[in-house]
Design an enzyme around this catalytic site. Sequence first.
Site, PDB file in Angstrom:
ATOM      1  NE  ARG A 132      33.045 102.125 -23.788  1.00 22.16           N
ATOM      2  CZ  ARG A 132      32.941 101.898 -25.096  1.00 22.16           C
ATOM      3  NH1 ARG A 132      31.890 101.270 -25.586  1.00 22.16           N
ATOM      4  NH2 ARG A 132      33.887 102.305 -25.913  1.00 22.16           N
ATOM      5  CG  ASP A 133      38.400  97.506 -19.439  1.00 26.33           C
ATOM      6  OD1 ASP A 133      37.799  96.460 -19.088  1.00 26.33           O
ATOM      7  OD2 ASP A 133      39.548  97.497 -19.911  1.00 26.33           O
TER       8      ASP A 133
END
Length: 354
Positions: free
Chosen positions: A77-78
């Site tokens: 997610r990042d």
Amino acid sequence: MMLSRYTHENLISLLGFCDEDGEKILIYEHASNGSLDRHLRSTTFMWIQRLKACLDAARGLSYLHNDKVTQQRVLHRDIKSSNILLGEFWNAKVSDMGLSKIGPDNQQNTTLITNVVGTVGYLDPKYLESCILTKESDVYSFGIVLFEVLCGRLCFEKIDGKIPMRMWKQKYEENKLDEIIFQDLIQEMDPRSLKTYSDIAFQCLQEYRGGRPIMSLVVEKREAALEFQEIYDVMKHPLDYEMIIETAIPLLTYKSEEELKSCLFKWILLNDGKTWFSLNKNGEHCEMSGSYELQTHLYVTNACPKRLQGKCYVTVNGKFKAHVQAQFLSPEITYTVNLVMKHSVAVLHTRPRF
């Protein structure tokens, strides 16, 4: 708990933690060369080093996505260049899994509905629109990182007021990558390495999630790009005849320099039998690696196979060449030779002349 469960050579390891008297501390392994984003503009961060770093990061992310290995799929997610750390020997490791989500196992596709988190510039547009998170969201973010490494700039640094990502995609489609590549890299790049690298980077940025590659394919293409570059770097140097003589299989036998060159016009094996090598009539250094899977399978119609012999190779300028030698052929007969390789089939129709 997540960091202790998922261990891989291309993930930053958790060494320990403290949760006492209000102190909450995580202890990670040290990455002495810092984060990838700090080296994008460095003229000493060479193209081959960048290729290796991207391959390492892709392997780490592929491990997280592969639920067959870990039993559960992890969505980071990042993914961004500041979350890819470089060790002492420039080996790369994915870090900062604080926003990661674990998806259910035993499912071909993992989809999670969640609040949108991550870093602006790297976020998957489909994730932004729908709040639906998939592994392809990480793939998109990694595609942005690949272009950052290629272009030597961060994705949120506007160019003449334009968003870099849109320009990168446009220049790729227009076949004008030379206008956006970090200029200090151009002279050292192998064209095949660049094409393989840019093709998969562009594919990662497809709007349609189904058009994006899975991370295992990204790893495969990264490996190919690195191998092309490694061969190119070797071929740029003058021929080391001593090395060739010492490593040739079988041993070369010759009495003069002319006899040695005559031997080299024929295919010989180097590198423990992994590399085919020869010189062509123009004196060009021709080489092909076994990993190219360019070993030819010869199929002949209307003739004994011994009458036609073929070989293929990649020349120093990256062009593919094939040579078929014919003998004892009958007139007025067309012989068909199929050179069958892993990714392509070349069909040659030869009518003998007497």
